[in-house]
Design an enzyme around this catalytic site. Structure first.
Site, PDB file in Angstrom:
ATOM      1  N   SER A  10     -32.807  21.221 -12.766  1.00  0.00           N
ATOM      2  CA  SER A  10     -31.343  21.592 -12.104  1.00  0.00           C
ATOM      3  C   SER A  10     -30.812  19.942 -12.174  1.00  0.00           C
ATOM      4  O   SER A  10     -31.521  19.014 -11.616  1.00  0.00           O
ATOM      5  CB  SER A  10     -31.295  22.049 -10.688  1.00  0.00           C
ATOM      6  OG  SER A  10     -31.800  23.116 -10.565  1.00  0.00           O
TER       7      SER A  10
ATOM      8  N   GLU B 231     -28.805  15.383  -9.937  1.00  0.00           N
ATOM      9  CA  GLU B 231     -30.086  15.625  -8.951  1.00  0.00           C
ATOM     10  C   GLU B 231     -31.340  14.530  -9.542  1.00  0.00           C
ATOM     11  O   GLU B 231     -31.817  13.597  -8.890  1.00  0.00           O
ATOM     12  CB  GLU B 231     -30.710  16.862  -9.171  1.00  0.00           C
ATOM     13  CG  GLU B 231     -32.092  17.113  -8.667  1.00  0.00           C
ATOM     14  CD  GLU B 231     -32.124  17.910  -7.346  1.00  0.00           C
ATOM     15  OE1 GLU B 231     -31.356  18.743  -7.042  1.00  0.00           O
ATOM     16  OE2 GLU B 231     -33.045  17.292  -6.564  1.00  0.00           O
TER      17      GLU B 231
ATOM     18  N   ARG C 218     -36.103  18.299   0.711  1.00  0.00           N
ATOM     19  CA  ARG C 218     -35.935  17.522  -0.532  1.00  0.00           C
ATOM     20  C   ARG C 218     -36.099  16.314  -0.460  1.00  0.00           C
ATOM     21  O   ARG C 218     -35.520  15.272  -1.432  1.00  0.00           O
ATOM     22  CB  ARG C 218     -34.762  17.957  -1.320  1.00  0.00           C
ATOM     23  CG  ARG C 218     -34.841  19.481  -1.841  1.00  0.00           C
ATOM     24  CD  ARG C 218     -36.064  19.701  -3.044  1.00  0.00           C
ATOM     25  NE  ARG C 218     -36.274  21.173  -3.191  1.00  0.00           N
ATOM     26  CZ  ARG C 218     -36.654  22.128  -2.423  1.00  0.00           C
ATOM     27  NH1 ARG C 218     -37.230  21.729  -1.240  1.00  0.00           N
ATOM     28  NH2 ARG C 218     -36.575  23.438  -2.553  1.00  0.00           N
TER      29      ARG C 218
HETATM   30  C1  LIG Z   1     -37.581  22.954 -15.753  1.00  0.00           C
HETATM   31  C2  LIG Z   1     -37.843  22.215 -14.267  1.00  0.00           C
HETATM   32  C3  LIG Z   1     -37.763  23.089 -12.929  1.00  0.00           C
HETATM   33  C4  LIG Z   1     -37.883  22.098 -11.653  1.00  0.00           C
HETATM   34  N1  LIG Z   1     -37.957  23.061 -10.838  1.00  0.00           N
HETATM   35  C5  LIG Z   1     -37.993  22.439  -9.429  1.00  0.00           C
HETATM   36  C6  LIG Z   1     -38.076  23.153  -8.426  1.00  0.00           C
HETATM   37  O1  LIG Z   1     -38.235  24.332  -8.233  1.00  0.00           O
HETATM   38  N2  LIG Z   1     -38.286  22.546  -7.246  1.00  0.00           N
HETATM   39  C7  LIG Z   1     -38.315  20.885  -7.022  1.00  0.00           C
HETATM   40  O2  LIG Z   1     -38.461  20.551  -5.949  1.00  0.00           O
HETATM   41  N3  LIG Z   1     -38.207  20.340  -8.270  1.00  0.00           N
HETATM   42  C8  LIG Z   1     -38.009  20.931  -9.364  1.00  0.00           C
HETATM   43  N4  LIG Z   1     -38.017  20.287 -10.573  1.00  0.00           N
HETATM   44  C9  LIG Z   1     -38.283  18.760 -10.356  1.00  0.00           C
HETATM   45  C10 LIG Z   1     -39.683  18.043 -10.772  1.00  0.00           C
HETATM   46  O3  LIG Z   1     -40.286  19.089 -11.323  1.00  0.00           O
HETATM   47  C11 LIG Z   1     -40.000  17.315  -9.347  1.00  0.00           C
HETATM   48  O4  LIG Z   1     -39.300  16.606  -9.176  1.00  0.00           O
HETATM   49  C12 LIG Z   1     -41.343  17.024  -9.791  1.00  0.00           C
HETATM   50  O5  LIG Z   1     -41.931  16.185  -8.455  1.00  0.00           O
HETATM   51  C13 LIG Z   1     -41.274  15.586 -10.578  1.00  0.00           C
HETATM   52  O6  LIG Z   1     -42.721  15.117 -11.022  1.00  0.00           O
HETATM   53  P1  LIG Z   1     -42.962  14.061 -12.174  1.00  0.00           P
HETATM   54  O7  LIG Z   1     -44.160  13.550 -11.991  1.00  0.00           O
HETATM   55  O8  LIG Z   1     -42.391  14.597 -13.260  1.00  0.00           O
HETATM   56  O9  LIG Z   1     -41.962  12.836 -11.736  1.00  0.00           O
HETATM   57  P2  LIG Z   1     -41.163  11.684 -12.163  1.00  0.00           P
HETATM   58  O10 LIG Z   1     -39.922  12.091 -12.804  1.00  0.00           O
HETATM   59  O11 LIG Z   1     -42.180  11.021 -13.108  1.00  0.00           O
HETATM   60  O12 LIG Z   1     -40.794  10.876 -10.869  1.00  0.00           O
HETATM   61  C14 LIG Z   1     -39.836  11.305  -9.836  1.00  0.00           C
HETATM   62  C15 LIG Z   1     -39.806  10.211  -8.689  1.00  0.00           C
HETATM   63  O13 LIG Z   1     -40.752  10.206  -8.133  1.00  0.00           O
HETATM   64  C16 LIG Z   1     -41.484   8.968  -8.002  1.00  0.00           C
HETATM   65  N5  LIG Z   1     -42.828   8.912  -8.284  1.00  0.00           N
HETATM   66  C17 LIG Z   1     -43.504   9.583  -9.372  1.00  0.00           C
HETATM   67  N6  LIG Z   1     -44.939   9.482  -9.089  1.00  0.00           N
HETATM   68  C18 LIG Z   1     -45.109   8.617  -8.125  1.00  0.00           C
HETATM   69  C19 LIG Z   1     -46.187   8.124  -7.526  1.00  0.00           C
HETATM   70  N7  LIG Z   1     -47.406   8.443  -7.742  1.00  0.00           N
HETATM   71  N8  LIG Z   1     -46.097   7.193  -6.441  1.00  0.00           N
HETATM   72  C20 LIG Z   1     -44.719   6.993  -5.900  1.00  0.00           C
HETATM   73  N9  LIG Z   1     -43.703   7.477  -6.514  1.00  0.00           N
HETATM   74  C21 LIG Z   1     -43.633   8.204  -7.514  1.00  0.00           C
HETATM   75  C22 LIG Z   1     -40.590   8.285  -9.406  1.00  0.00           C
HETATM   76  O14 LIG Z   1     -40.516   6.808  -8.966  1.00  0.00           O
HETATM   77  C23 LIG Z   1     -39.330   9.006  -9.389  1.00  0.00           C
HETATM   78  O15 LIG Z   1     -38.650   8.434  -8.282  1.00  0.00           O
HETATM   79  C24 LIG Z   1     -37.899  20.820 -11.704  1.00  0.00           C
HETATM   80  C25 LIG Z   1     -37.825  20.101 -13.081  1.00  0.00           C
HETATM   81  C26 LIG Z   1     -37.823  20.709 -14.201  1.00  0.00           C
HETATM   82  C27 LIG Z   1     -37.831  20.055 -15.558  1.00  0.00           C
END
Ligand SMILES: Cc1cc2nc3c(=O)[nH]c(=O)nc-3n(C[C@H](O)[C@H](O)[C@H](O)COP(=O)(O)OP(=O)(O)OC[C@H]3O[C@@H](n4cnc5c(N)ncnc54)[C@H](O)[C@@H]3O)c2cc1C
Length: 345
Positions: A240, A338, A164
């Site tokens: 989470s 988280e 992670r």
């Molecule tokens: C219902 C649910 C279930 C989930 N299950 C899991 C799971 O099973 N396993 C798991 O690992 N995670 C899980 N997550 C967490 C989430 O899905 C991940 O963290 C995912 O990668 C977030 O993507 P996002 O585009 O929404 O990121 P954001 O929330 O938009 O960004 C997250 C972080 O990444 C950075 N970031 C985003 N895009 C970029 C980019 N292009 N370049 C540099 N930095 C960037 C942001 O600045 C921030 O720090 C879950 C979330 C939810 C809501």
């Protein structure tokens, strides 16, 4: 590319809370990213990049800078002798990518089905589930490096992946803006052992666990996740909300003397990982609906906090503190948040 002003951030986080961004821009190419960066330099604005906000909680006070929403699209494909090579735009929906690879007959990321978010965010926290993690398929990451002002290609090793974590959320947090991810897919099936929920699905459906197809893996994980986790498109949540706490064997033994039902699993360094959901559950806070904050814990997974009618991020923070305090009082363990908390006033 259009720079918007005074934009509510609630629609840019799956928790659907947050104040306003002074400036916000959606970029769909590297050229647009460079334009956005030029703008931020011209007006001396700090920047923060997001994908779909499924791991981001914005402060009620908002963000007094430029929020860059990465929507760089596109999947470029090369089929080589050693499998399928894809260069994937950072804004591509992660689950769309999983579906794409499963349809091509690859199982490498099938167990990562239904994880919300964008492909560009996936390497940041090295997303993982059910024994697979994105780093296993990454060849390199292309990103804008705010230190040098240039685009760079970082090899898998240079991304410094671990559980992670990566350099993007540790030593070089906020330094790189990822625009595309190059990945290789070569596996055609997966075999046992599988995580308990997934193995049970295969047993019930009479699927031979020695060679499970990509489609069956995706189906199993999707079924399990839909039962366990709320869909952020209908129930506001960030997955989470707390990390599973890790304690020493001594601490675990003391806890187990009082709470024999406590479950754990051993980590590589000999410590024990507890299940945060079980701790919350044992405090009587599973499926707990708090009318004073409009927040609740999810009925099937207490680690997930959901926003039912919260008015601001402050409500979420009050609710979170109630949960943290209850667990602290009962077990002497402090739950750690988280999702990332973003604030700039
Ligand atoms: C219902 C649910 C279930 C989930 N299950 C899991 C799971 O099973 N396993 C798991 O690992 N995670 C899980 N997550 C967490 C989430 O899905 C991940 O963290 C995912 O990668 C977030 O993507 P996002 O585009 O929404 O990121 P954001 O929330 O938009 O960004 C997250 C972080 O990444 C950075 N970031 C985003 N895009 C970029 C980019 N292009 N370049 C540099 N930095 C960037 C942001 O600045 C921030 O720090 C879950 C979330 C939810 C809501």
């Amino acid at each position: 590319m259009q720079i918007q002003k005074n934009v509510s951030l609630a629609s840019f986080s799956t928790m659907r809370l947050g104040g306003k961004a002074a400036f916000l821009v959606e970029i769909s190419s590297e050229e647009e990213l460079l334009e956005a960066i030029k703008y931020s330099k011209e007006y001396k604005l700090p920047t923060h990049v997001i994908g779909s906000g499924s791991n981001s909680v914005f402060s009620a006070k908002g963000y007094n800078g430029l929020v860059i929403v990465n929507a760089v699209d596109g999947i470029e494909e090369t089929v080589g002798e050693d499998g399928l090579l894809l260069s994937v735009g950072a804004g591509v929906n992660w689950d769309r990518l999983v579906e794409y690879t499963v349809e091509k007959g690859y199982s490498d990321i099938a167990l990562l089905s239904l994880i919300p978010g964008t492909t560009g965010a996936a390497p940041v926290q090295n997303i993982g589930a059910y024994g697979q993690q994105v780093s296993d398929s990454v060849i390199s990451v292309r990103a804008y490096d705010s230190k040098s002002g240039d685009f760079v290609t970082l090899s898998k090793d240079e991304c410094m992946f671990s559980y992670r974590h990566s350099r993007f959320n540790t030593v070089d947090k906020s330094r790189f803006i990822i625009t595309s991810v190059k990945m290789r897919f070569s596996r055609r099936s997966e075999s046992a052992p599988f995580y308990a929920d997934v193995a049970t699905y295969f047993e019930v459906h009479n699927i031979n666990q020695e060679s499970v197809s990509p489609a069956n893996l995706r189906e199993a994980v999707s079924t399990v996740r839909v039962i366990k986790l709320p869909d952020p498109s209908t129930v506001a949540n960030c997955g989470s909300f707390f990390k599973n706490p890790v304690v020493s064997a001594d601490v675990f033994n003391q806890l187990q003397a009082n709470f024999p039902e406590l479950k754990s699993h051993q980590t590589d360094d000999g410590n024990l990982k507890l299940y945060g959901a079980q701790l919350i559950d044992l405090c009587g806070l599973k499926d707990f609906h708090d009318s004073s904050t409009g927040m609740a814990t999810w009925k099937n997974q207490a680690l997930v906090l959901i926003n039912e009618s919260a008015k601001s991020t402050d409500d979420l923070i009050s609710f979170k503190e109630k949960v943290v305090q209850a667990v602290e009082e009962k077990f002497g363990i402090t739950l750690i948040q988280e999702p990332e908390f973003i604030e700039l006033v």
